[in-house]
Design an enzyme around this catalytic site. Sequence first.
Site, mmCIF file in Angstrom:
data_model
loop_
_atom_site.group_PDB
_atom_site.id
_atom_site.type_symbol
_atom_site.label_atom_id
_atom_site.label_comp_id
_atom_site.label_asym_id
_atom_site.label_seq_id
_atom_site.Cartn_x
_atom_site.Cartn_y
_atom_site.Cartn_z
ATOM 1 N N ARG A 272 0.849 -1.192 0.000
ATOM 2 C CA ARG A 272 0.000 0.000 0.000
ATOM 3 C C ARG A 272 0.885 1.243 0.000
ATOM 4 N NH1 ARG A 272 -2.181 2.896 4.892
ATOM 5 N NH2 ARG A 272 -3.409 4.583 3.984
ATOM 6 N N HIS B 37 -2.784 10.885 1.106
ATOM 7 C CA HIS B 37 -2.217 10.695 2.434
ATOM 8 C C HIS B 37 -1.625 12.039 2.877
ATOM 9 C CE1 HIS B 37 -0.703 7.315 5.252
ATOM 10 N NE2 HIS B 37 -0.364 8.456 5.842
ATOM 11 N N GLU C 137 -7.110 8.330 6.731
ATOM 12 C CA GLU C 137 -7.383 8.949 8.034
ATOM 13 C C GLU C 137 -7.831 10.413 7.934
ATOM 14 O OE1 GLU C 137 -3.968 8.446 10.539
ATOM 15 O OE2 GLU C 137 -4.216 6.284 10.652
ATOM 16 N N ASN D 139 -6.868 1.576 10.238
ATOM 17 C CA ASN D 139 -5.551 1.779 10.845
ATOM 18 C C ASN D 139 -5.721 1.753 12.349
ATOM 19 O OD1 ASN D 139 -4.757 2.210 8.232
ATOM 20 N ND2 ASN D 139 -4.250 4.378 8.496
ATOM 21 N N TYR E 224 -3.535 1.734 16.092
ATOM 22 C CA TYR E 224 -2.270 1.819 16.834
ATOM 23 C C TYR E 224 -2.453 1.697 18.332
ATOM 24 C CZ TYR E 224 -0.065 3.248 12.512
ATOM 25 O OH TYR E 224 0.414 3.250 11.236
ATOM 26 N N GLU F 267 -3.041 -0.285 8.348
ATOM 27 C CA GLU F 267 -1.845 0.142 9.083
ATOM 28 C C GLU F 267 -1.939 -0.414 10.495
ATOM 29 O OE1 GLU F 267 -0.980 4.361 9.298
ATOM 30 O OE2 GLU F 267 -1.414 4.632 7.161
HETATM 31 C C1 FCB Z 1 -0.854 7.098 10.992
HETATM 32 C C2 FCB Z 1 -0.505 7.708 9.646
HETATM 33 C C3 FCB Z 1 0.842 7.281 9.127
HETATM 34 C C4 FCB Z 1 1.878 7.211 10.225
HETATM 35 C C5 FCB Z 1 1.361 6.398 11.376
HETATM 36 C C6 FCB Z 1 2.359 6.238 12.499
HETATM 37 O O1 FCB Z 1 -1.785 7.901 11.632
HETATM 38 O O2 FCB Z 1 -1.474 7.339 8.699
HETATM 39 O O3 FCB Z 1 1.214 8.162 8.107
HETATM 40 O O4 FCB Z 1 2.254 8.468 10.605
HETATM 41 O O5 FCB Z 1 0.198 6.992 11.886
#
Ligand code: FCB
Length: 450
Positions: free
Chosen positions: A88, A132, A177, A300, A302, A360
């Site tokens: 991607r 992006h 995002e 995505n 995290y 992500e």
């Molecule tokens: C996400 C973004 C990516 C990167 C990661 C750590 O929010 O999409 O570009 O910065 O975080």
Amino acid sequence: MVLGNPLRTKSAAVHPFPAGFVWGASTSSYQIEGAVDEDGRGKSIWDLFSHTVGRVKNGDTGDVACDHYHRWREDIEFISRCGFGAYRFSTSWPRILPTGNGTIEQRGLDFYDRLVDGLISHGITPWLCLYHWDLPQALQDQGGWLNRDIIQKFAEYARIVARRLGDRVKHWAVLNEPNVHALFGHGIGSHAPGLTGLPNMLAAIHHQNLAQGVALQALRAERSALILGTVLSLQPARPSSSRDEDYRAAERFDAMWNGTCLDPLLRGSYPSSVANDFTPLIMEGDLVTTRQQIDYLGVNYYTPMYITYDPQSLFGAWFGARPPNMPSTAMDWPIDAAGLTEGLIRLRDHYGNPEVYVTENGACFNDLPGADGTVSDVDRITYLRAHLAAAQDALAVGVKLRGYFVWSLLDNFEWQEGYSRRFGVIYVDFKTLKRVPKASYQWLAILIKG
Ligand code: FCB
């Protein structure tokens, strides 16, 4: 290469994934390409922002980044050697349309053309993301995402890219995002274009939602066989204490962060708790436009977010204390893999169980090469293992999860943190631009190849 312990624990790592599960790596244009003045590329908002003193840590810019614009062949080799079946990446709008609309820069398109052919010739499926965050500065000068005119310009850009690459690229993501871009870029100004204030944030959300809807229609009309989706940041918002006001704040934050992207697209409405905030922006038909059929949703994930009531903040709710002793990454983001399962189950239960890809997931740990030249990023492996197990938990309860893309292929320009934060499964020496696959890359290779 000497392989450390983490690799040997592979069998305990993750159970087999379903046949056909897609394994990929993710990057984005401004974060890796560099070559900002080459082949007619126009300026993006990140060029201006990163060149403004005090905006990015250590004065870092994306001028060179990972120099992927010149080293893409080598990078494809790395993608291939790890066994990733998908990659991607995002196209840079100002490389293709230097002033945002009008004249097309063929050399910009040529670059992505070569990249796509290179990927396909290695058996890697290209997954193209159209946006992006690197808006052409020329469009920012006309108001950027605050100006509704951008909607048609974005759709035109989507059409141009689809015309050139849609014969070979089947998998498309429209935005990355939009919530993060709106909040940090337009609400608090820590990202480009550095705007602040709630009205700006709301306008950026709504106009991205509209642009996404119109671009999805345009792509579908351009080539009906494309597999179309978009990418959201879906992080659970949890109250930072048991106080009622923190519960209410977490609900508001959730609506602003997650709901304002999910609901207009999948339900044709804004979450009721924030609908009034958007009323002044909504014109007739808008919420019909934002609601579109998609083939998949990119998620995505995290970290969970711990939210506190904060009347001084942008919309009354902001990041607060997390539970004590929670482990965190080098971004200081709390680690909780269960938040991924939670988000995926939410899509199953409240949004019609769409096909989903984790587009992500990954972690910042700033491991450097050791004396033997290898990078032993054990914490990243632990993180990935836990999140892949969380993905399997979701699969086990009927979530239609079809694939997983690690963020990121390479250490890269991490927005306002510059090069001080490393997310790659490949280490990049930003002086020599040499790439060194980390232990996590080796671990993923073993996992993927079974
Ligand atoms: C996400 C973004 C990516 C990167 C990661 C750590 O929010 O999409 O570009 O910065 O975080």
